[in-house]
Design an enzyme around this catalytic site. Structure first.
Site, PDB file in Angstrom:
ATOM      1  CG  PHE A 278      36.128  40.254  31.769  1.00 17.42           C
ATOM      2  CD1 PHE A 278      35.969  39.555  30.583  1.00 17.42           C
ATOM      3  CD2 PHE A 278      37.168  39.883  32.621  1.00 17.42           C
ATOM      4  CE1 PHE A 278      36.818  38.497  30.244  1.00 17.42           C
ATOM      5  CE2 PHE A 278      38.019  38.830  32.295  1.00 17.42           C
ATOM      6  CZ  PHE A 278      37.842  38.139  31.095  1.00 17.42           C
TER       7      PHE A 278
ATOM      8  CD  GLU B 161      34.042  33.708  42.726  1.00 22.02           C
ATOM      9  OE1 GLU B 161      34.361  33.024  43.724  1.00 22.02           O
ATOM     10  OE2 GLU B 161      33.383  33.273  41.759  1.00 22.02           O
ATOM     11  N   PRO B 162      35.086  37.574  46.383  1.00 17.20           N
ATOM     12  CG  PRO B 162      33.245  37.859  47.802  1.00 17.20           C
ATOM     13  CD  PRO B 162      33.627  37.384  46.423  1.00 17.20           C
TER      14      PRO B 162
ATOM     15  N   GLY C 126      41.270  37.172  43.406  1.00 20.37           N
ATOM     16  CA  GLY C 126      41.249  37.989  42.194  1.00 20.37           C
ATOM     17  C   GLY C 126      42.247  37.465  41.188  1.00 20.37           C
ATOM     18  CB  SER C 127      45.478  36.290  41.388  1.00 24.47           C
ATOM     19  OG  SER C 127      45.551  37.602  41.856  1.00 24.47           O
TER      20      SER C 127
ATOM     21  CB  ILE D  56      32.209  43.625  38.694  1.00 28.86           C
ATOM     22  CG1 ILE D  56      32.515  42.291  39.387  1.00 28.86           C
ATOM     23  CG2 ILE D  56      32.071  43.444  37.174  1.00 28.86           C
ATOM     24  CD1 ILE D  56      33.881  41.662  39.075  1.00 28.86           C
TER      25      ILE D  56
ATOM     26  CG  HIS E  42      52.975  69.654  40.913  1.00 32.51           C
ATOM     27  ND1 HIS E  42      53.473  68.896  39.882  1.00 32.51           N
ATOM     28  CD2 HIS E  42      52.034  70.461  40.366  1.00 32.51           C
ATOM     29  CE1 HIS E  42      52.847  69.212  38.759  1.00 32.51           C
ATOM     30  NE2 HIS E  42      51.979  70.148  39.019  1.00 32.51           N
ATOM     31  N   GLY E  43      55.957  69.662  44.728  1.00 30.68           N
ATOM     32  CA  GLY E  43      56.089  69.867  46.175  1.00 30.68           C
ATOM     33  C   GLY E  43      54.760  69.576  46.866  1.00 30.68           C
TER      34      GLY E  43
ATOM     35  CD  GLU F  91      41.577  45.046  32.703  1.00 30.94           C
ATOM     36  OE1 GLU F  91      42.253  44.772  31.707  1.00 30.94           O
ATOM     37  OE2 GLU F  91      40.683  45.893  32.730  1.00 30.94           O
TER      38      GLU F  91
HETATM   39  C1  FAD Z   1      39.209  49.876  40.096  1.00 36.50           C
HETATM   40  C2  FAD Z   1      39.108  48.395  40.045  1.00 36.50           C
HETATM   41  C3  FAD Z   1      38.449  47.801  38.982  1.00 36.50           C
HETATM   42  C4  FAD Z   1      38.321  46.408  38.917  1.00 36.50           C
HETATM   43  N1  FAD Z   1      37.570  45.864  37.909  1.00 36.50           N
HETATM   44  C5  FAD Z   1      37.412  44.515  37.859  1.00 36.50           C
HETATM   45  C6  FAD Z   1      36.576  43.922  36.862  1.00 36.50           C
HETATM   46  O1  FAD Z   1      35.961  44.616  36.027  1.00 36.50           O
HETATM   47  N2  FAD Z   1      36.456  42.560  36.846  1.00 36.50           N
HETATM   48  C7  FAD Z   1      37.090  41.751  37.749  1.00 36.50           C
HETATM   49  O2  FAD Z   1      36.945  40.551  37.685  1.00 36.50           O
HETATM   50  N3  FAD Z   1      37.884  42.302  38.729  1.00 36.50           N
HETATM   51  C8  FAD Z   1      38.038  43.648  38.815  1.00 36.50           C
HETATM   52  N4  FAD Z   1      38.809  44.207  39.815  1.00 36.50           N
HETATM   53  C9  FAD Z   1      39.470  43.331  40.773  1.00 36.50           C
HETATM   54  C10 FAD Z   1      40.971  43.192  40.521  1.00 36.50           C
HETATM   55  O3  FAD Z   1      41.244  42.778  39.199  1.00 36.50           O
HETATM   56  C11 FAD Z   1      41.512  42.201  41.549  1.00 36.50           C
HETATM   57  O4  FAD Z   1      41.266  42.747  42.829  1.00 36.50           O
HETATM   58  C12 FAD Z   1      42.970  41.960  41.336  1.00 36.50           C
HETATM   59  O5  FAD Z   1      43.137  41.081  40.238  1.00 36.50           O
HETATM   60  C13 FAD Z   1      43.668  41.383  42.528  1.00 36.50           C
HETATM   61  O6  FAD Z   1      42.914  40.388  43.150  1.00 36.50           O
HETATM   62  P1  FAD Z   1      42.825  40.325  44.760  1.00 36.50           P
HETATM   63  O7  FAD Z   1      42.522  41.702  45.204  1.00 36.50           O
HETATM   64  O8  FAD Z   1      41.873  39.251  45.115  1.00 36.50           O
HETATM   65  O9  FAD Z   1      44.264  39.953  45.175  1.00 36.50           O
HETATM   66  P2  FAD Z   1      44.892  38.518  45.383  1.00 36.50           P
HETATM   67  O10 FAD Z   1      44.719  37.673  44.186  1.00 36.50           O
HETATM   68  O11 FAD Z   1      44.424  37.962  46.677  1.00 36.50           O
HETATM   69  O12 FAD Z   1      46.424  38.930  45.529  1.00 36.50           O
HETATM   70  C14 FAD Z   1      46.885  39.630  46.686  1.00 36.50           C
HETATM   71  C15 FAD Z   1      48.397  39.687  46.631  1.00 36.50           C
HETATM   72  O13 FAD Z   1      48.945  38.366  46.607  1.00 36.50           O
HETATM   73  C16 FAD Z   1      49.763  38.169  45.458  1.00 36.50           C
HETATM   74  N5  FAD Z   1      49.503  36.832  44.936  1.00 36.50           N
HETATM   75  C17 FAD Z   1      48.286  36.263  44.720  1.00 36.50           C
HETATM   76  N6  FAD Z   1      48.439  35.018  44.209  1.00 36.50           N
HETATM   77  C18 FAD Z   1      49.780  34.791  44.119  1.00 36.50           C
HETATM   78  C19 FAD Z   1      50.557  33.699  43.633  1.00 36.50           C
HETATM   79  N7  FAD Z   1      49.999  32.567  43.171  1.00 36.50           N
HETATM   80  N8  FAD Z   1      51.909  33.824  43.665  1.00 36.50           N
HETATM   81  C20 FAD Z   1      52.475  34.955  44.121  1.00 36.50           C
HETATM   82  N9  FAD Z   1      51.788  36.045  44.568  1.00 36.50           N
HETATM   83  C21 FAD Z   1      50.453  35.960  44.569  1.00 36.50           C
HETATM   84  C22 FAD Z   1      49.334  39.233  44.445  1.00 36.50           C
HETATM   85  O14 FAD Z   1      50.398  39.613  43.574  1.00 36.50           O
HETATM   86  C23 FAD Z   1      48.934  40.391  45.365  1.00 36.50           C
HETATM   87  O15 FAD Z   1      50.085  41.133  45.680  1.00 36.50           O
HETATM   88  C24 FAD Z   1      38.922  45.595  39.910  1.00 36.50           C
HETATM   89  C25 FAD Z   1      39.602  46.193  40.980  1.00 36.50           C
HETATM   90  C26 FAD Z   1      39.675  47.572  41.054  1.00 36.50           C
HETATM   91  C27 FAD Z   1      40.397  48.176  42.225  1.00 36.50           C
END
Ligand code: FAD
Length: 378
Positions: free
Chosen positions: A122, A126-127, A130-131, A156, A337-338, A362
């Site tokens: 899923f 993107e770079p 993530g939100s 991903i 566990h210290g 997620e």
């Molecule tokens: C082990 C692992 C597995 C993953 N698997 C997947 C996958 O299968 N598919 C996929 O699509 N992604 C995947 N990811 C990516 C992950 O879901 C995203 O990195 C995550 O959702 C956060 O996105 P970001 O790192 O871009 O953070 P950002 O969205 O940039 O957020 C950074 C910080 O800003 C805060 N923030 C952002 N927007 C707002 C807002 N509007 N208001 C207030 N606070 C905000 C957030 O709470 C966070 O603290 C994975 C990541 C890891 C580490």
């Protein structure tokens, strides 16, 4: 209200526990060291029909439902967070197909996903984000009867394993995010080397490069231009698995801490006699119990609700609570566990790193709270 598991649920929980203890736990360290899950483990889970546990029988699933899925995932996570991680992301991708797929898409993808022959992914992140769906830059340009997809997806899970991947891209007709089903490793699809992260080493994440990936218009998943809806619903079902994974990790941390406290000697007794240790164990047990029932309830809702909006809110609340409780419990376990709790040889050090990851994926915990708080204050 009935808190008792049915015979079928007990049976699936027992089968998953036995498999996890016998086949996964003994090689959990090896999975982390080598960064890969042996094919026999995936096959063993397929033999137990765990991959299709929540999907209808008409598409090759067992129809046992999400409660059974959670019971199995919790047991697997107690032995290895990485195996539970792959299991969970597979469900994230497959749930989106089950919820939004056309009959043709379901017939094409669900039987192979349900048998574990193909592992779903899923891809939203993107770079740049993530939100925030408004910031995605991957595009799907209409070209005759096809779409041509270009872009980069970051972090991903399971994108290096054969199977379907749900790609979120801005389509050229609506200008909004649309979900599209792509076969991994089709022409134009490639992945980076795995990222080196702090834990969950057996459940790798890679970047996905999409260069002129051509799919037919029938690859659109759900309504065109309404990828946000697919994202919200897909991720909400995905959170069921995330919570089960955190829960398994917490239970493992509690079990390891009780064992350690009863074994670690202090003068004539063990550290279990200290009120500080007893309070830490009690706090851990409280969080495990609360997380367990919230997670089971979310799974029950996944099986029984038709109101996806209310379900998404409950999933956000549950995920925020359980993922945070996972970190709290793991930190308490390290404390019991210290210094040994900080060592690579001790299970709780891994559980702690894995728990931190679950809080950020997620749906970052605070973003979940914005969903909950926003809906309560509307
Ligand atoms: C082990 C692992 C597995 C993953 N698997 C997947 C996958 O299968 N598919 C996929 O699509 N992604 C995947 N990811 C990516 C992950 O879901 C995203 O990195 C995550 O959702 C956060 O996105 P970001 O790192 O871009 O953070 P950002 O969205 O940039 O957020 C950074 C910080 O800003 C805060 N923030 C952002 N927007 C707002 C807002 N509007 N208001 C207030 N606070 C905000 C957030 O709470 C966070 O603290 C994975 C990541 C890891 C580490």
């Amino acid at each position: 209200m009935d808190f008792k598991l049915s015979k079928e649920q007990e049976m699936i929980q027992k089968a998953a526990r036995e498999f996890a203890e016998k086949s996964i736990r003994p090689i959990a360290g090896q999975i982390e060291k080598e960064g890969m899950i042996p094919a026999e483990i995936m096959q063993g889970m397929a033999d137990l029909e765990l991959f299709g546990i929540a999907y209808p029988e008409e598409y090759g699933g067992t129809g046992a439902g999400y409660v059974c899925y959670v019971l199995a995932a919790e047991q697997i996570a107690q032995a290895s967070s990485s195996v539970a991680g792959v299991y969970s992301v597979h469900y994230l991708g497959t749930s989106a197909i089950a919820s939004f797929g056309s009959p043709e898409q379901k017939a094409k993808y669900l039987p192979l996903a349900g048998s574990g022959e193909k592992i779903s992914s899923f891809a939203f992140t993107e770079p740049g984000t993530g939100s925030d769906p408004k910031q995605i830059t991957t595009v799907a340009i209409r070209d005759g009867d096809d779409y041509v997809i270009n872009g980069v997806k970051r972090f991903i899970s399971a994108a290096y394993l054969e199977g379907p991947i749900v790609i979120f891209a801005r389509d050229s007709e609506t200008g909004h995010p649309t979900a599209l089903l792509v076969d991994k490793f089709c022409p134009g699809y490639s992945v980076s080397e795995p990222w080196k992260k702090i834990g969950l080493h057996g459940s790798k994440v890679v970047d996905v490069y999409l260069k002129d990936v051509r799919v037919p218009a029938s690859a659109v998943l759900g309504p065109k231009g309404q990828g946000y809806q697919v994202l919200q619903a897909g991720i909400s079902f995905g959170k069921v698995g995330m919570c089960a994974g955190s829960l398994g990790g917490m239970q493992a941390a509690l079990d390891a801490s009780i064992k350690y406290a009863k074994e670690k000697s202090h003068r004539e007794g063990t550290i279990a006699k200290f009120p500080t240790i007893q309070v830490a164990i009690a706090k851990m047990a409280e969080k495990v119990e609360a997380s367990r029932w919230l997670t089971y309830r979310l799974a029950w809702l996944a099986d029984n609700t038709t109101d996806l909006i209310s379900f998404a809110k409950m999933a956000a609340m549950t995920k925020a609570f359980v993922a945070e409780a996972g970190v709290d419990v793991a930190r308490l376990a390290v404390g019991v566990h210290g210094s040994y709790g900080l060592m690579d040889d001790y299970e709780v050090s891994h559980i702690y790193c894995d728990a931190i990851i679950s809080e950020q994926t997620e749906g970052v915990a605070d973003m979940q709270r914005l969903i909950t708080g926003g809906s309560l204050l509307r």
